[in-house]
Design a protein around this motif. Structure first.
Motif, PDB file in Angstrom:
ATOM      1  N   VAL A  25       0.871  -1.165  -0.050  1.00 54.71           N
ATOM      2  CA  VAL A  25       0.005  -0.041  -0.008  1.00 54.71           C
ATOM      3  C   VAL A  25       1.052   1.355   0.037  1.00 54.71           C
ATOM      4  O   VAL A  25       1.670   1.610   0.977  1.00 54.71           O
ATOM      5  CB  VAL A  25      -1.004   0.051   1.176  1.00 54.71           C
ATOM      6  N   ILE A  41      -5.436   6.101  10.055  1.00 59.12           N
ATOM      7  CA  ILE A  41      -5.568   4.802   9.298  1.00 59.12           C
ATOM      8  C   ILE A  41      -4.682   4.741   8.079  1.00 59.12           C
ATOM      9  O   ILE A  41      -3.937   3.830   7.903  1.00 59.12           O
ATOM     10  CB  ILE A  41      -7.276   4.262   9.185  1.00 59.12           C
ATOM     11  N   CYS A  45      -1.090   2.463   7.181  1.00 59.77           N
ATOM     12  CA  CYS A  45      -1.374   1.346   6.345  1.00 59.77           C
ATOM     13  C   CYS A  45      -0.177   1.498   5.235  1.00 59.77           C
ATOM     14  O   CYS A  45       0.301   0.765   4.450  1.00 59.77           O
ATOM     15  CB  CYS A  45      -2.770   1.495   5.394  1.00 59.77           C
ATOM     16  N   MET A  48       2.573  -0.994   4.038  1.00 66.79           N
ATOM     17  CA  MET A  48       2.421  -2.300   4.667  1.00 66.79           C
ATOM     18  C   MET A  48       1.906  -3.249   3.426  1.00 66.79           C
ATOM     19  O   MET A  48       1.254  -2.729   2.358  1.00 66.79           O
ATOM     20  CB  MET A  48       0.923  -2.161   5.630  1.00 66.79           C
ATOM     21  N   VAL A  53      -2.835  -5.655   5.992  1.00 64.84           N
ATOM     22  CA  VAL A  53      -3.893  -4.598   6.170  1.00 64.84           C
ATOM     23  C   VAL A  53      -5.121  -5.185   6.265  1.00 64.84           C
ATOM     24  O   VAL A  53      -5.927  -4.953   7.284  1.00 64.84           O
ATOM     25  CB  VAL A  53      -3.938  -3.644   5.016  1.00 64.84           C
ATOM     26  N   LEU A  57      -7.708  -5.153   9.535  1.00 65.56           N
ATOM     27  CA  LEU A  57      -8.762  -4.314   9.633  1.00 65.56           C
ATOM     28  C   LEU A  57     -10.149  -4.700   9.412  1.00 65.56           C
ATOM     29  O   LEU A  57     -11.172  -4.361   9.622  1.00 65.56           O
ATOM     30  CB  LEU A  57      -8.294  -3.051   8.454  1.00 65.56           C
ATOM     31  N   PRO A  70     -12.055   1.574   8.593  1.00 68.52           N
ATOM     32  CA  PRO A  70     -10.879   0.538   8.255  1.00 68.52           C
ATOM     33  C   PRO A  70     -11.541  -0.766   7.580  1.00 68.52           C
ATOM     34  O   PRO A  70     -10.849  -1.246   6.771  1.00 68.52           O
ATOM     35  CB  PRO A  70     -10.294   0.243   9.724  1.00 68.52           C
ATOM     36  N   ALA A  74     -10.409  -2.496   4.103  1.00 63.94           N
ATOM     37  CA  ALA A  74      -9.945  -3.973   3.911  1.00 63.94           C
ATOM     38  C   ALA A  74     -10.788  -4.631   2.886  1.00 63.94           C
ATOM     39  O   ALA A  74     -10.278  -5.462   1.991  1.00 63.94           O
ATOM     40  CB  ALA A  74     -10.034  -4.689   5.269  1.00 63.94           C
TER      41      ALA A  74
END
Length: 81
Positions: A25, A41, A45, A48, A53, A57, A70, A74
């Motif tokens: 991300v 958030i 992220c 990651m 993630v 989440l 969140p 996801a």
């Protein structure tokens, strides 16, 4: 680089824009929602792996809605990988 634009459901945010570099991300931007929380958030992220993630989440709930901003992030990732 892959860009995802996702319309979340059941939450205050109206749009989530995500940039991916492979399975990493690179950036997340929420439109609407609780500004401080969505910025947090998004920052957490960055860098990651997508699957990490999603795992962290996906099950979060906001005030009994059955989802959260969140969790919608996801979901957007899960639907687009």
């Amino acid at each position: 680089m892959k860009t995802i634009s996702y319309t979340p459901r059941g939450v205050c945010s109206r749009k989530i824009d995500i940039e991916l570099d492979g399975d990493i991300v690179k950036s997340v931007k929420f439109t609407g929602g609780c500004n401080g929380n969505t910025q947090g958030i998004a920052k957490l992220c960055q860098g990651m792996k997508v699957n990490d993630v999603i795992e962290r989440l996906q099950d979060l709930d906001c005030n009994g809605r059955g989802t959260s901003c969140p969790a919608q992030l996801a979901k957007a990732l899960k639907e687009n990988i």
